[in-house]
Write an enzyme that holds these catalytic residues in place. Structure first.
Site, PDB file in Angstrom:
ATOM      1  N   ASN A 152       0.831  -1.201   0.000  1.00 22.36           N
ATOM      2  CA  ASN A 152       0.000   0.000   0.000  1.00 22.36           C
ATOM      3  C   ASN A 152       0.865   1.250   0.000  1.00 22.36           C
ATOM      4  OD1 ASN A 152      -0.405   1.856   2.587  1.00 22.36           O
ATOM      5  ND2 ASN A 152       0.205  -0.183   3.307  1.00 22.36           N
ATOM      6  N   LEU A 159      -1.035   8.171   4.304  1.00 20.90           N
ATOM      7  CA  LEU A 159      -1.659   8.730   5.501  1.00 20.90           C
ATOM      8  C   LEU A 159      -2.769   9.731   5.188  1.00 20.90           C
ATOM      9  CD1 LEU A 159       1.331   9.239   7.993  1.00 20.90           C
ATOM     10  CD2 LEU A 159      -0.543   7.598   8.175  1.00 20.90           C
ATOM     11  N   CYS A 163       6.837   7.510  10.036  1.00 28.62           N
ATOM     12  CA  CYS A 163       6.613   8.664   9.158  1.00 28.62           C
ATOM     13  C   CYS A 163       7.930   9.300   8.731  1.00 28.62           C
ATOM     14  CB  CYS A 163       5.772   9.718   9.878  1.00 28.62           C
ATOM     15  SG  CYS A 163       4.123   9.165  10.325  1.00 28.62           S
ATOM     16  N   ASN A 174       5.315  -2.511  11.734  1.00 28.86           N
ATOM     17  CA  ASN A 174       4.658  -1.805  10.652  1.00 28.86           C
ATOM     18  C   ASN A 174       5.092  -2.456   9.330  1.00 28.86           C
ATOM     19  OD1 ASN A 174       3.231   0.198   9.231  1.00 28.86           O
ATOM     20  ND2 ASN A 174       3.891   1.803  10.651  1.00 28.86           N
ATOM     21  N   GLY A 204       1.499  -8.495  11.977  1.00 32.34           N
ATOM     22  CA  GLY A 204       2.209  -8.852  10.757  1.00 32.34           C
ATOM     23  C   GLY A 204       1.688 -10.157  10.191  1.00 32.34           C
TER      24      GLY A 204
END
Length: 300
Positions: free
Chosen positions: A69, A73, A129, A191, A242
């Site tokens: 993806n 954000l 980020c 993440n 995950g």
């Protein structure tokens, strides 16, 4: 029935199943399909201080045993969330986690301050980020950069603080230790992995940003290893994620040391996966005589 309750940062969860940020919105749409209050918790869509429209071009791409993806954000911003989403989000009868990102330290701090007195349970700090003031490298790559932003946000909020770790960190175990030292009440990992997909017919990257985040079952064995290593290195709770698609996957993460888990990509494959995994987890534990998750947590 087995006792599925989990204590996370002083908050009692009905069960260890939390919906991961960016895969469940703010819970409203999924609430039209099943009772989301049956979940252990919901982590909100990732918020930034200012509203973001997200990335251009293709945003989601299927891969073998997973997906990539590049949403970027997209979100209503902290003030937009407080005005339009928080009134319904705060009424949920489950652990309400607000995921907070930012492009610089000031964004994180101001967002945390605005949210501090609002009605939800936990702040989840997304340090994956890009740090726009330092060449775009994510806050979550270098431990000492992460230290600065965690320390600053810890001072800005009195709410329980969980830091979401990137698997792209130089040393994820050291990263977790740094977060603990700076006052984090827990860490969540992992993440998405930085990845690349190529359109061979058009001879270009699939995504306009070139790279994107890989998630899904393909990353589970690596995520599981990282959760195992981090849980052995810190005393604060670890939330594992995950590629979780089933109750057996949940059990693996709990045995590796996770206090609870987050489910992400599976929500796109099966919108009722949260409810189904809770039911499966009850059956799995009852059929094996496991009375509580504490019996098996961290036994590996």
């Amino acid at each position: 029935m087995a006792d599925l309750k989990v204590n996370l940062c002083g908050i009692e969860l009905k069960n260890p199943i939390i919906m991961a940020s960016g895969t469940f919105g703010f819970g409203r749409e999924y609430g039209e399909i099943y009772d989301v209050n049956s979940l252990g918790g919901i982590s909100s869509k990732g918020l930034t201080f200012e509203k973001r429209d997200g990335n251009n071009g293709l945003r989601v791409y299927e891969t073998p045993s997973g997906m990539m993806n590049s949403v970027g954000l997209e979100n209503p911003g902290v003030k937009g969330f407080i005005k339009n989403e928080l009134p319904s989000f705060s009424k949920l009868d489950t652990c309400r986690i607000v995921n907070l990102g930012g492009g610089c330290e000031d964004d994180y701090v101001e967002g945390a301050r605005l949210l501090n007195d609002k009605d939800f349970d936990i702040v989840e700090l997304n340090i994956s980020c890009p740090n726009v003031k330092h060449g775009g490298m994510a806050f979550g790559i270098k431990s000492e950069v992460a230290r600065e932003v965690v320390r600053a946000v810890r001072k800005a909020t009195s709410k329980p603080l969980i830091v979401k770790l990137s698997p792209n960190a130089e040393d994820i175990v050291e990263m977790a230790r740094v977060c603990e030292e700076e006052g984090a009440d827990g860490v969540s990992l992992v993440n998405t992995f930085k990845a690349l997909a190529i359109d061979v017919e058009n001879r270009r990257p699939v995504f306009e940003n070139i790279t994107a985040g890989l998630s899904g079952p393909a990353i589970k064995p690596i995520a599981l290893r990282m959760v195992y290593e981090v849980s052995k290195a810190v005393k604060i709770p670890v939330i594992g994620m995950g590629g979780i698609m089933s109750a057996r996957d949940v059990i693996e993460f709990i045995m590796a040391g996770a206090a609870c888990v987050q489910i992400g990509t599976a929500n796109f494959v099966n919108p009722t996966i949260g409810k189904e995994i809770i039911d499966e987890l009850n059956y799995y534990m009852d059929s094996r005589g496991i009375k509580s998750l504490d019996e098996i947590r961290g036994i590996i």
